[in-house]
Scaffold this motif. Sequence first.
Motif, PDB file in Angstrom:
ATOM      1  N   GLN A   1      51.725  35.302  43.416  1.00 17.81           N
ATOM      2  CA  GLN A   1      52.227  36.623  43.024  1.00 17.81           C
ATOM      3  C   GLN A   1      53.531  36.545  42.243  1.00 17.81           C
ATOM      4  O   GLN A   1      53.831  37.436  41.462  1.00 17.81           O
ATOM      5  CB  GLN A   1      52.386  37.517  44.265  1.00 17.81           C
ATOM      6  CG  GLN A   1      51.055  38.133  44.651  1.00 17.81           C
ATOM      7  CD  GLN A   1      51.045  38.678  46.061  1.00 17.81           C
ATOM      8  OE1 GLN A   1      51.787  38.218  46.922  1.00 17.81           O
ATOM      9  NE2 GLN A   1      50.179  39.652  46.295  1.00 17.81           N
TER      10      GLN A   1
ATOM     11  N   ILE B   1      43.543  37.925  43.167  1.00 18.35           N
ATOM     12  CA  ILE B   1      44.883  38.007  42.581  1.00 18.35           C
ATOM     13  C   ILE B   1      44.910  37.324  41.222  1.00 18.35           C
ATOM     14  O   ILE B   1      45.494  37.817  40.259  1.00 18.35           O
ATOM     15  CB  ILE B   1      45.936  37.369  43.512  1.00 18.35           C
ATOM     16  CG1 ILE B   1      46.013  38.147  44.830  1.00 18.35           C
ATOM     17  CG2 ILE B   1      47.305  37.333  42.861  1.00 18.35           C
ATOM     18  CD1 ILE B   1      46.832  37.453  45.897  1.00 18.35           C
ATOM     19  N   THR B   2      44.242  36.175  41.149  1.00 13.85           N
ATOM     20  CA  THR B   2      44.218  35.414  39.903  1.00 13.85           C
ATOM     21  C   THR B   2      43.522  36.203  38.805  1.00 13.85           C
ATOM     22  O   THR B   2      44.018  36.282  37.672  1.00 13.85           O
ATOM     23  CB  THR B   2      43.494  34.079  40.114  1.00 13.85           C
ATOM     24  OG1 THR B   2      44.043  33.457  41.263  1.00 13.85           O
ATOM     25  CG2 THR B   2      43.675  33.172  38.932  1.00 13.85           C
TER      26      THR B   2
ATOM     27  N   ASP C   1      43.287  39.344  38.590  1.00 10.42           N
ATOM     28  CA  ASP C   1      44.178  40.442  38.238  1.00 10.42           C
ATOM     29  C   ASP C   1      45.249  39.981  37.255  1.00 10.42           C
ATOM     30  O   ASP C   1      45.552  40.654  36.272  1.00 10.42           O
ATOM     31  CB  ASP C   1      44.813  40.984  39.525  1.00 10.42           C
ATOM     32  CG  ASP C   1      45.742  42.134  39.238  1.00 10.42           C
ATOM     33  OD1 ASP C   1      45.241  43.181  38.805  1.00 10.42           O
ATOM     34  OD2 ASP C   1      46.966  41.962  39.424  1.00 10.42           O
ATOM     35  N   LEU C   2      45.816  38.788  37.513  1.00 11.07           N
ATOM     36  CA  LEU C   2      46.838  38.245  36.605  1.00 11.07           C
ATOM     37  C   LEU C   2      46.242  37.977  35.226  1.00 11.07           C
ATOM     38  O   LEU C   2      46.826  38.327  34.197  1.00 11.07           O
ATOM     39  CB  LEU C   2      47.433  36.959  37.183  1.00 11.07           C
ATOM     40  CG  LEU C   2      48.341  37.132  38.406  1.00 11.07           C
ATOM     41  CD1 LEU C   2      48.671  35.762  39.000  1.00 11.07           C
ATOM     42  CD2 LEU C   2      49.609  37.875  38.038  1.00 11.07           C
TER      43      LEU C   2
ATOM     44  N   ARG D   1      61.041  32.282  42.584  1.00 12.70           N
ATOM     45  CA  ARG D   1      61.348  33.588  41.986  1.00 12.70           C
ATOM     46  C   ARG D   1      62.517  33.463  41.020  1.00 12.70           C
ATOM     47  O   ARG D   1      62.465  33.972  39.904  1.00 12.70           O
ATOM     48  CB  ARG D   1      61.740  34.580  43.081  1.00 12.70           C
ATOM     49  CG  ARG D   1      60.562  35.115  43.825  1.00 12.70           C
ATOM     50  CD  ARG D   1      60.859  36.512  44.366  1.00 12.70           C
ATOM     51  NE  ARG D   1      59.740  36.912  45.195  1.00 12.70           N
ATOM     52  CZ  ARG D   1      59.774  36.949  46.523  1.00 12.70           C
ATOM     53  NH1 ARG D   1      60.882  36.651  47.161  1.00 12.70           N
ATOM     54  NH2 ARG D   1      58.696  37.285  47.212  1.00 12.70           N
TER      55      ARG D   1
ATOM     56  N   LYS E   1      49.161  32.488  48.262  1.00  8.60           N
ATOM     57  CA  LYS E   1      49.139  33.885  47.847  1.00  8.60           C
ATOM     58  C   LYS E   1      50.520  34.354  47.370  1.00  8.60           C
ATOM     59  O   LYS E   1      50.651  34.813  46.229  1.00  8.60           O
ATOM     60  CB  LYS E   1      48.631  34.735  49.015  1.00  8.60           C
ATOM     61  CG  LYS E   1      48.163  36.092  48.599  1.00  8.60           C
ATOM     62  CD  LYS E   1      47.546  36.813  49.777  1.00  8.60           C
ATOM     63  CE  LYS E   1      48.141  38.201  49.858  1.00  8.60           C
ATOM     64  NZ  LYS E   1      47.750  38.895  51.066  1.00  8.60           N
ATOM     65  N   PRO E   2      51.567  34.232  48.209  1.00  2.00           N
ATOM     66  CA  PRO E   2      52.882  34.690  47.712  1.00  2.00           C
ATOM     67  C   PRO E   2      53.373  33.914  46.493  1.00  2.00           C
ATOM     68  O   PRO E   2      53.986  34.503  45.597  1.00  2.00           O
ATOM     69  CB  PRO E   2      53.813  34.469  48.908  1.00  2.00           C
ATOM     70  CG  PRO E   2      53.082  33.652  49.886  1.00  2.00           C
ATOM     71  CD  PRO E   2      51.619  33.838  49.616  1.00  2.00           C
TER      72      PRO E   2
ATOM     73  N   ALA F   1      53.417  36.882  38.407  1.00  4.57           N
ATOM     74  CA  ALA F   1      53.294  38.174  37.728  1.00  4.57           C
ATOM     75  C   ALA F   1      54.509  38.451  36.844  1.00  4.57           C
ATOM     76  O   ALA F   1      54.394  39.085  35.796  1.00  4.57           O
ATOM     77  CB  ALA F   1      53.108  39.286  38.749  1.00  4.57           C
TER      78      ALA F   1
ATOM     79  N   GLU G   1      40.610  36.318  48.320  1.00  4.23           N
ATOM     80  CA  GLU G   1      41.836  37.057  48.050  1.00  4.23           C
ATOM     81  C   GLU G   1      42.625  36.392  46.909  1.00  4.23           C
ATOM     82  O   GLU G   1      43.119  37.042  45.997  1.00  4.23           O
ATOM     83  CB  GLU G   1      42.674  37.096  49.347  1.00  4.23           C
ATOM     84  CG  GLU G   1      44.015  37.767  49.239  1.00  4.23           C
ATOM     85  CD  GLU G   1      43.915  39.294  49.120  1.00  4.23           C
ATOM     86  OE1 GLU G   1      42.786  39.792  49.030  1.00  4.23           O
ATOM     87  OE2 GLU G   1      44.963  39.925  49.090  1.00  4.23           O
TER      88      GLU G   1
END
Lengths: 498, 442
Positions: A210, A238-239, A241-242, A179, A206-207, A213, A234
């Motif tokens: 994310q 997410i991918t 969506d990105l 992050r 997954k995290p 993003a 899942e």
Amino acid sequence: MAWQELVTCALLGTERQAPQLIAGENALGDLLTRLNSEDREGALLRAAGTLALWRRAGQKLASNPRPLSPPCPPDETPVCGARASEHLTLMLQGHYAELLPEWLTLLRATGRRVPEECLPALLDAGAKQAELRPALLPALGQRGRWLARHQTAWSFAVETDDEQLWQTGQFEERLALLRQLRAIQPECALELLTATWKDEPVRHRKPFLQVLADGLSMADEPFLETVLDDRNAEIARITADLLARLPESRLAQRLTAQALALLRLVPGKRDRLEVSLPEEDATLSRDGITGSPPAASVKLGEKAWRLSQIIGAIPPAAWQQEWQRTPAQILAASRDNEWRKALLEGWARAAERHRDPDWAEALLPIYSDHATLTAALAAALPPERLEAYLLNLMNETSSGGRATALVVLSHVERPWSVALARAMLEQVRQRIREDKQPDWWLASALRGFARWIPPELSEEAAANWPREAKQWRQWEKAVEDCLDQLRFRRKMREAIAE
Amino acid sequence: MFALTAEQIIALAPDDASVKAARGLARPGKWTALGQNDRALWGECKGSALYQVCVDPAEPAFKCTCPSRKFPCKHALGLLLMASGQPETVQLGEPPDWLNEWLAKREQSAKRKAARASPDADFDPEQQAKRAAAKDKRMAERQRKVDAGLEELERWLRDLARQGLAHAQQQPARYWDGMAARLVDAQAPGLARWLRNLASIPASGEGWGERLLAELGSLYLLLEGYRRLESLPEPLQADIRSRIGWNWQEGDLPADAWVRDRWLMIGQRSYEEEQLRVRRAWLWGQECGRLALTLDFAYQSQPMPPIAAPGTWIEAELGFFPSHYPQRALLRNPVLIDAQGRPPALADGAALLEAYSAALALHPWLGILPAMLAEVTPVRGDADRWWLHDSAANRLPVNPGFSEGWRLLALGGGTPLTVFGEWNGEQFWPLGAWVKERFAAF
């Protein structure tokens, strides 16, 4: 030595052994020889008292077992003032704790530093609440980072070798690192993640994904396109969506081509839309377009849901370009369409996802009674347009619109303008005058509002409350809490500037 | 005129709940008839009734008409917090009648106190003689009880010595507690406390035997000293009596025991003993250069009397208890003031030990030596133990009960500090430290 003999004798007791007083040739020896040895108990206790005092008075210190570790290099940065440090102490003790990040940011701007004796409590706070760290780390200064090296719980504040931490760290540390890095050097974060992606367990993927993003760009596209094929549904979702957020991604291009083929604008005195619904298709599924709505609340059939998702994925600006119409005109053209619900939801999703202010503004009036969706759309507006919209809404006569304005406002987590804050306060006063029961969410949100109201308004904000209103007692605590926070913010700013 | 900071005000509060409640009351909306003059702050606070609140911040002294048993109550604290945080809300003004009444009452009782303290006061001589006779009778009675208690303690000690420490180690807790309780009955509370502290030594691990023997020997010497009290110099007599548990009242102190000076509140420490909360506070006199210890006590739920915050200055009279090494003192008529300075510091650990043995030569039962130490560096050792390294490459152990090692380390950043604290003969307890001119309390 006399003392050890005496201790042995005392442990056994004088009924088993008479105390042997070994007296040296000195003043102490003289004293000890004068003790009456026929009175065994008295002699033992007197000698013990005398020797103990002699030992106590004559003790020596141990020397240092090892040299001192290097001290912190001197820091010439001046410490913040006494009043400011008093405020910090209060916040670290848990009073007004939610204002700590603001205080730390303000301090940084003054070029001063936290008083040394507050650093352990500050580091403890950072160890417990990871969300404080972005504001906290720059405020630690040289002394804080030096101190953090002495305690494992404070390791979050120690500069580390990113590469090594990523390879060997615990999951939470690695996530925090990713992050941090993503915020300053997005491509480095991508590089780290790409290097180890194959070996990451599914529950970590997954995290990590994310995190991308933030700072998403076309540089991420090649990697993400390969992740679309991940066996975990899942992760693939997410991918997708990105990728949909990147208008130039291959996924967005594919879906845009699809969408443009499905909708046709028939020009006329009143434009109309012709819609064909998409069939099931392996490419579509790979791009994250599913057949069944995720929740029963989405009242759309399978095909309509697919249509809605495709429209929701692509940049809504594509429609203006294709048809040379404004968003309002396009919405008007969809008015009598059989599939209007699917279309509207798609566009709303697209406006939110692509932060398209023109579409958001066109859609907002349609959803003004739908507070959460309104808030999501409002987030797509730049500050000044959002503010104009909210002020407009608060001046409306319908109480529904005014209530919506407060909901939207509660999602605007950045400093508000004076005009906006004034209008909000007047709204709340009005609700109390109208004898409204405190809305539970508004009462709890009021305290949070204090963080975004300009502090220079604190005196003005405290005036003109309808203290005589029937419901005032129900509101009083929430209002006073808000005003108290606001006053503290003003004090805090004044003190930090001193 | 009003100079207390929020931190100092919070230090006055009896507990956290009071601070929280006071914070809620520190809002102009809660108050009417607010005001201040050069002597006091006042206001009326809307609670379940209207309470009249007055505070004299100089002492500080408090009065509130609310029924709370906490002291100072949340209303008084709220008023102080508001005056400190939002001074504009408490304007200069004419005090109401109820405030003047309070101030007048306080003046009267201060006068009465002063009158009682000075023997020249215009008292009825007959009354005074009667009082003196009653006091003599009480003292004789206590003397008799103490004598009997001490005789019993001596027998008990001799039995212990005869049977051996190993035998004592096998005894249940009531072996020690019983003797301590009998000393309480004998009105020798100092010795009772000593006995209770002894009870924990047999279970304190390696070296317990010699630690216990040292204490028993010291206790026995005290009894011997007491038996021939008359033959000892007067200050030492006072020290022995103090250790046994005789205390000094303000009125009993000789006039020359009182020292008027500007005092720096240099360190404070609170802890619990039996059912009692104890607060130790050290003051340093700017002119006289003396270090004084004041003690305050409060039962569990009861409030501690308010006191100046560490790092602040007061002008006051301190009455030192007669002693070969005067330390304990009573505080009279304190007023907050502004001043500068700090005590001279000992150069290193060896100087501390030297000062300690010089003090022991005067007062062999001395518990604690207060000291300023120059150039010490806090260091964290194994097992979370803290040490102070001095400039001569020696180290002093920090008391394991001291929980602020990290703050001390942060303050110095690995460089030497000037530290004030208590040396108990084995360990140091830091109470305050200076970085350049800045003071931090622990």
